[in-house]
Design a protein around this motif. Structure first.
Motif, mmCIF file in Angstrom:
data_model
loop_
_atom_site.group_PDB
_atom_site.id
_atom_site.type_symbol
_atom_site.label_atom_id
_atom_site.label_comp_id
_atom_site.label_asym_id
_atom_site.label_seq_id
_atom_site.Cartn_x
_atom_site.Cartn_y
_atom_site.Cartn_z
ATOM 1 N N ILE A 1 1.226 -0.960 0.481
ATOM 2 C CA ILE A 1 -0.040 -0.024 0.135
ATOM 3 C C ILE A 1 0.987 1.745 -0.128
ATOM 4 N N ILE A 2 2.071 1.257 0.589
ATOM 5 C CA ILE A 2 2.653 2.082 0.852
ATOM 6 C C ILE A 2 3.246 2.836 -0.305
ATOM 7 N N GLY A 3 3.765 1.440 -1.023
ATOM 8 C CA GLY A 3 4.784 1.856 -2.259
ATOM 9 C C GLY A 3 3.517 2.209 -3.483
ATOM 10 N N ARG A 4 2.071 1.646 -3.460
ATOM 11 C CA ARG A 4 0.828 2.218 -4.240
ATOM 12 C C ARG A 4 0.772 3.869 -3.858
ATOM 13 N N ALA A 5 0.953 3.895 -3.045
ATOM 14 C CA ALA A 5 0.485 5.591 -2.267
ATOM 15 C C ALA A 5 1.322 6.330 -2.615
ATOM 16 N N LEU A 6 2.676 6.161 -2.810
ATOM 17 C CA LEU A 6 3.906 6.740 -3.140
ATOM 18 C C LEU A 6 3.622 7.185 -4.826
ATOM 19 N N THR A 7 3.189 5.634 -5.245
ATOM 20 C CA THR A 7 3.637 6.152 -6.748
ATOM 21 C C THR A 7 2.717 7.516 -7.751
ATOM 22 N N ILE A 8 1.247 7.216 -6.760
ATOM 23 C CA ILE A 8 0.047 7.861 -7.429
ATOM 24 C C ILE A 8 0.530 9.259 -6.550
ATOM 25 N N ILE A 9 1.185 9.894 -5.314
ATOM 26 C CA ILE A 9 1.116 10.987 -5.046
ATOM 27 C C ILE A 9 2.519 11.904 -5.814
ATOM 28 N N PHE A 10 3.006 10.982 -6.517
ATOM 29 C CA PHE A 10 4.443 11.776 -6.679
ATOM 30 C C PHE A 10 3.766 12.346 -8.660
ATOM 31 N N ARG B 1 -0.661 4.599 -16.856
ATOM 32 C CA ARG B 1 0.203 3.779 -16.244
ATOM 33 C C ARG B 1 -0.666 3.822 -14.503
ATOM 34 N N LEU B 2 -0.867 4.755 -13.975
ATOM 35 C CA LEU B 2 -1.701 4.167 -12.903
ATOM 36 C C LEU B 2 -3.204 3.149 -12.947
ATOM 37 N N GLY B 3 -3.417 2.538 -14.284
ATOM 38 C CA GLY B 3 -4.082 1.670 -14.448
ATOM 39 C C GLY B 3 -5.666 1.795 -14.344
ATOM 40 N N PRO B 4 -6.433 0.544 -14.129
ATOM 41 C CA PRO B 4 -7.864 0.707 -13.967
ATOM 42 C C PRO B 4 -8.529 1.489 -13.999
ATOM 43 N N THR B 5 -8.229 1.681 -12.622
ATOM 44 C CA THR B 5 -9.298 2.330 -11.708
ATOM 45 C C THR B 5 -9.156 4.297 -11.998
ATOM 46 N N PHE B 6 -8.007 4.065 -12.301
ATOM 47 C CA PHE B 6 -7.766 5.974 -12.577
ATOM 48 C C PHE B 6 -8.151 5.980 -14.061
ATOM 49 N N LEU C 1 -8.931 0.585 -4.923
ATOM 50 C CA LEU C 1 -10.277 0.658 -4.067
ATOM 51 C C LEU C 1 -9.296 0.658 -2.432
ATOM 52 N N PHE C 2 -8.685 0.002 -2.053
ATOM 53 C CA PHE C 2 -8.632 -0.283 -0.391
ATOM 54 C C PHE C 2 -7.803 1.322 -0.439
ATOM 55 N N LEU C 3 -6.713 1.779 -0.821
ATOM 56 C CA LEU C 3 -6.585 3.339 -1.224
ATOM 57 C C LEU C 3 -7.778 4.193 -1.310
ATOM 58 N N MET C 4 -8.553 4.809 -2.607
ATOM 59 C CA MET C 4 -9.847 5.129 -2.460
ATOM 60 C C MET C 4 -10.107 5.208 -1.273
ATOM 61 N N ARG C 5 -10.806 4.242 -0.694
ATOM 62 C CA ARG C 5 -11.312 4.375 0.550
ATOM 63 C C ARG C 5 -10.989 4.686 1.689
ATOM 64 N N TRP C 6 -9.894 4.823 2.338
ATOM 65 C CA TRP C 6 -8.764 5.506 3.062
ATOM 66 C C TRP C 6 -8.974 6.479 2.838
ATOM 67 N N ALA C 7 -8.424 6.765 1.759
ATOM 68 C CA ALA C 7 -8.643 8.568 1.061
ATOM 69 C C ALA C 7 -9.623 8.875 1.711
#
Length: 579
Positions: free
Chosen positions: A38-47, A82-87, A184-190
């Motif tokens: 999760i941390i790796g994915r979140a950092l990828t999205i943020i950066f 690059r961020l994939g299907p959800t985005f 979806l986990f990251l979206m719900r957490w955010a």
């Protein structure tokens, strides 16, 4: 090939728990024990987005916004890809909004609808063989060596079955489920901690909106479910000649592969190409889109929740084809009736009742005092009739409501997230094809016709509600309703007149009969002026020969008992013995 097949088949099992449906709690339990993912994915999205926003700010400082606008637009599309299907799904929704997105960005986001990087054909053919249990060349006499379109969740091949039918073959992207669940986990957490900082009083409902989105995404990755949805949609529109739905070839379908009829037409994603097509009437395309959208919401309650222009085709014979039925939703009868009520009250400019409808639909809580809200609704919605889409659209409504949201406790119910998305797409399509097209002037005749036809007791009750206010019959409302319905040249008043006569003669129409008689003799005078105005409005439609047929049709089921109910004193004479 066997190695690829084994990798593909096992990709859906990457998660350590079986998950056929969206389950927020199960997903949360899984990823909380794997924080490194999760941390790796979140950092990828943020950066990714920080880099994009920094680029835009740098352009402003150097006064190079105009020079670099296409570069930034392409950069945004590449980030979402690059961020994939959800985005990509988020980008697809934005691509339908020319009023929200700059034209240079819009051109790039439209490419997200079907111009995405494909995955290798070798992998796709391995999935087909693993899912259908036969070699590709035995199933399809001919199949394109490369996909003709690549979307967020899968890609499409053009093929011919061994029996000769021209088909489209949808193959789902491998390893899709882990990507969706993580995002979806990251979206719900955010959503849980961003909600208090967001406008429009989304509040605690924001996580429910994410859950709704997750539920629909999981349904969308089940191609068997999509096939069932397509057939149900086709059944709803079986009597509508202007709608085409591709046939499903169930023998060659599975959870990750779907074979369906090939559609020849103009994809609405290419609006410039569509405008140049001499055989296509763009206003007619918008009319079909708006009318069928209303039918889905107000009649069937089963609606296409992802009708972006890449999923809609204009056919040369004047029809509109819908494809991609993975994301659908169902409205219960109570919600559907509340939506009809809200449209009726909007037509009547009855903002007190409209505020009550907002309570029924969940936009306001039941304990809210609606009276202070009524003037605000009137100021926001009072000029909707007659406005073009370019001047009055969802963006305009949002802008007007935004100030009210901080003063009044409006919120967006989770179940309306997909409805709004569907309506937004229809609006975006109209804006792209003709910014001056008046959607409300299509929507109002449709609703007026449905009320006048009164096919169901619920609609007949709403017609009575429209025609009466404070117990008095409103002649002007009847005139307006007929005039609005007649603005659609295809509307035939005679079948409505026949249904109306049958209703008046029925036991159910007893109240309306009594009120009409009272209205005609109100204030101790015969109201011939109103009757004359109505006659002038409908006389061209009521030709004597056809009017006679209508009268005969209405009287077909008119029994002695019906006559007795119309004239109680006569009933007493015909049914009681003499003294």
């Amino acid at each position: 090939m066997s190695v690829i097949r084994q990798q593909t088949v096992s990709s859906a099992q990457t998660l350590d728990f079986p998950l056929q449906r969206y389950d927020a709690a199960a997903i949360a339990r899984y990823y909380r024990s794997r924080p490194w993912e999760i941390i790796g994915r979140a950092l990828t999205i943020i950066f990714s987005f920080l880099n994009f926003l920094a680029g835009i700010q740098w352009d402003k400082w150097r006064h190079q916004e105009e020079a670099n606008k296409f570069k930034r637009a392409s950069q945004l599309r590449q980030i979402l890809t690059r961020l994939g299907p959800t985005f990509i799904k988020v980008g697809q929704a934005l691509s339908t909004r020319p009023d929200l997105i700059r034209p240079d960005f819009l051109e790039e986001l439209i490419k997200l609808q079907d111009q995405l990087p494909p995955f290798p054909t070798e992998t796709a053919f391995a999935i087909i063989e693993a899912e259908l249990g036969q070699p590709v060349h035995q199933i399809y006499r001919d199949i394109s060596p490369e996909p003709v379109a690549a979307a967020s969740l899968g890609q499409v091949y053009h093929a011919y079955l061994a029996t000769g039918e021209e088909v489209a073959v949808k193959v789902q992207r491998p390893n899709l489920l882990p990507v969706l669940t993580r995002d979806l986990f990251l979206m719900r957490w955010a959503a849980s901690w961003l909600a208090p900082w967001l406008p429009l009083n989304l509040g605690h409902d924001l996580t429910l909106i994410v859950d709704e989105f997750g539920t629909k995404l999981f349904e969308e990755v089940d191609y068997l479910n999509e096939g069932r949805n397509a057939e149900r949609f086709a059944e709803n529109f079986r009597e509508t000649a202007c709608v085409k739905v591709p046939a499903i070839y169930w023998r060659y379908a599975s959870q990750h592969v779907l074979t369906l009829e090939w559609i020849h037409g103009f994809k609405l994603a290419g609006t410039e190409c569509l405008k140049r097509a001499d055989t296509i009437d763009t206003d007619a395309v918008i009319r079909i889109g708006v009318t069928t959208g209303l039918q889905q919401l107000l009649e069937f309650g089963f609606f296409h929740a992802d009708p972006h222009p890449g999923n809609l085709f204009a056919l040369e014979d004047g029809r509109m084809a819908y494809i991609d039925f993975g994301m659908m939703d169902q409205l219960d009868e109570e919600t559907k009736e509340a939506l009809v009520d809200s449209v009726v009250h909007l037509i009547n400019r009855d903002y007190v009742e409209l505020a009550k409808d907002f309570v029924k639909l969940g936009f306001l809580t039941p304990d809210v005092d609606i009276m202070p809200i009524v003037p605000a609704l009137e100021s926001v919605l009072g000029d909707v009739m007659g406005e073009s889409v370019g001047n009055f659209n969802f963006k305009t409504i949002t802008d007007r409501f935004s100030d009210l949201m901080y003063e009044y406790p409006f919120r967006v119910p989770a179940k309306f997230a997909l409805i709004i998305r569907s309506l937004v797409t229809q609006e975006g399509l109209a804006l792209s094809l003709n910014p001056d097209f008046k959607i409300v002037e299509i929507a109002y005749p449709y609703v007026a016709q449905r009320l006048l036809k009164g096919e169901s007791p619920a609609l007949r009750r709403r017609l009575v509600e429209v025609l009466f206010k404070d117990g008095r019959f409103c002649w002007d409302r009847l005139e307006n309703l007929i005039a609005i319905a007649q603005s659609d040249q295809s509307f035939d008043l005679l079948p409505t007149a026949q249904l109306g006569l049958q209703y008046l003669m029925s036991e159910e129409g007893q109240f309306l009969r009594r009120q009409l008689l009272l209205a005609l003799t109100e204030d101790d005078r015969l109201h011939t002026e109103q009757v004359q105005r109505l006659w002038r409005l409908v006389k061209d439609d009521l030709q004597p020969a056809r009017l006679w047929d209508v009268a005969v049709g209405a009287l077909t089921e008119f029994s002695l008992e019906s006559a007795a109910s119309l004239f109680p004193p006569v009933a007493a004479l015909t049914t009681s013995p003499r003294d």
